[in-house]
Design a protein around this motif. Structure first.
Motif, short mmCIF file in Angstrom:
data_model
loop_
_atom_site.label_atom_id
_atom_site.label_comp_id
_atom_site.label_asym_id
_atom_site.label_seq_id
_atom_site.Cartn_x
_atom_site.Cartn_y
_atom_site.Cartn_z
N LEU A 12 0.82 -1.22 0.00
CA LEU A 12 0.00 0.00 0.00
C LEU A 12 0.85 1.27 0.00
CD1 LEU A 12 -2.73 -0.96 2.62
CD2 LEU A 12 -2.97 -0.89 0.14
N GLY A 13 2.16 1.11 0.17
CA GLY A 13 3.05 2.28 0.23
C GLY A 13 2.96 3.01 1.55
N LEU A 14 2.65 2.29 2.63
CA LEU A 14 2.43 2.92 3.92
C LEU A 14 3.52 2.62 4.94
CD1 LEU A 14 -1.44 2.48 4.19
CD2 LEU A 14 -0.15 4.56 3.65
N MET A 15 4.68 2.20 4.49
CA MET A 15 5.82 2.00 5.39
C MET A 15 6.65 3.28 5.41
SD MET A 15 5.58 -1.11 6.57
CE MET A 15 7.15 -1.74 7.09
N ILE A 33 -11.62 1.04 5.98
CA ILE A 33 -13.00 0.59 6.19
C ILE A 33 -13.42 -0.12 4.91
CG2 ILE A 33 -15.39 1.29 6.57
CD1 ILE A 33 -14.30 3.71 8.12
N ALA A 34 -13.81 -1.38 5.08
CA ALA A 34 -14.22 -2.19 3.92
C ALA A 34 -15.61 -2.76 4.15
CB ALA A 34 -13.22 -3.31 3.69
N ASP A 35 -16.33 -2.93 3.07
CA ASP A 35 -17.64 -3.58 3.09
C ASP A 35 -17.53 -4.78 2.17
OD1 ASP A 35 -20.28 -4.28 3.32
OD2 ASP A 35 -21.05 -2.56 2.20
N ASN A 36 -17.49 -5.95 2.79
CA ASN A 36 -17.21 -7.19 2.06
C ASN A 36 -15.87 -7.07 1.36
OD1 ASN A 36 -19.55 -8.70 2.83
ND2 ASN A 36 -20.75 -7.40 1.47
N ASP A 37 -15.83 -7.07 0.05
CA ASP A 37 -14.55 -7.01 -0.66
C ASP A 37 -14.28 -5.64 -1.29
OD1 ASP A 37 -16.47 -7.15 -2.62
OD2 ASP A 37 -15.48 -8.68 -3.81
N LYS A 38 -15.01 -4.62 -0.85
CA LYS A 38 -14.85 -3.28 -1.41
C LYS A 38 -14.35 -2.30 -0.35
CE LYS A 38 -17.38 0.45 -3.59
NZ LYS A 38 -18.69 1.03 -3.84
N VAL A 39 -13.24 -1.63 -0.65
CA VAL A 39 -12.72 -0.61 0.26
C VAL A 39 -13.60 0.62 0.15
CG1 VAL A 39 -10.79 0.92 0.76
CG2 VAL A 39 -10.36 -1.48 0.18
N GLU A 40 -14.16 1.04 1.27
CA GLU A 40 -15.03 2.20 1.30
C GLU A 40 -14.25 3.48 1.61
OE1 GLU A 40 -18.33 2.26 0.67
OE2 GLU A 40 -18.44 0.11 0.32
N SER A 41 -13.29 3.40 2.56
CA SER A 41 -12.53 4.57 2.99
C SER A 41 -11.16 4.14 3.50
CB SER A 41 -13.24 5.30 4.13
OG SER A 41 -14.54 5.67 3.80
N ILE A 42 -10.19 5.04 3.35
CA ILE A 42 -8.87 4.86 3.93
C ILE A 42 -8.51 6.15 4.64
CG2 ILE A 42 -6.42 4.41 3.51
CD1 ILE A 42 -7.21 2.94 0.98
N PHE A 43 -8.07 6.03 5.89
CA PHE A 43 -7.64 7.17 6.68
C PHE A 43 -6.18 6.95 7.05
CE2 PHE A 43 -12.12 6.46 7.32
CZ PHE A 43 -12.66 7.72 7.12
N ILE A 44 -5.32 7.90 6.72
CA ILE A 44 -3.88 7.77 6.95
C ILE A 44 -3.40 8.98 7.74
CG2 ILE A 44 -1.61 7.52 5.89
CD1 ILE A 44 -3.18 6.58 3.32
N GLU A 45 -2.75 8.72 8.87
CA GLU A 45 -2.19 9.81 9.66
C GLU A 45 -1.02 10.44 8.91
OE1 GLU A 45 -3.31 11.21 12.29
OE2 GLU A 45 -4.72 9.72 13.02
N GLU A 46 -0.96 11.76 8.91
CA GLU A 46 0.14 12.47 8.25
C GLU A 46 1.44 12.34 9.04
OE1 GLU A 46 0.16 13.98 5.23
OE2 GLU A 46 -1.84 13.12 5.03
N GLU A 47 1.35 12.40 10.36
CA GLU A 47 2.53 12.29 11.22
C GLU A 47 2.44 11.00 12.03
OE1 GLU A 47 3.90 15.72 13.38
OE2 GLU A 47 2.56 16.98 12.18
#
Length: 64
Positions: A12-15, A33-47
């Motif tokens: 995901l490029g999140l390292m 946040i996923a609903d079954n096999d569909k990603v609904e939202s992604i929240f990533i902390e900046e710091e």
């Protein structure tokens, strides 16, 4: 979900390089946040040291 080697997180490029402080790369703080096999939202902390958008209260507000 467990990602002990960081394979999923790396894909995901999140390292980030935390070697100076922790001796190895680490995962950025994120919530998917996923609903079954569909990603609904992604929240990533900046710091990495802060919890502003991935705290439980904020995430729960997106589930209703």
């Amino acid at each position: 979900m467990a990602d002990d080697k960081g394979t999923f997180t790396s894909a995901l490029g999140l390292m980030f390089d935390a070697t100076p402080k922790f001796g190895a790369p680490r995962s950025r703080r994120y919530v998917i946040i996923a609903d079954n096999d569909k990603v609904e939202s992604i929240f990533i902390e900046e710091e990495p040291s802060k919890v502003t958008i991935t705290d439980a209260e904020t995430i729960l507000s997106h589930l209703t």
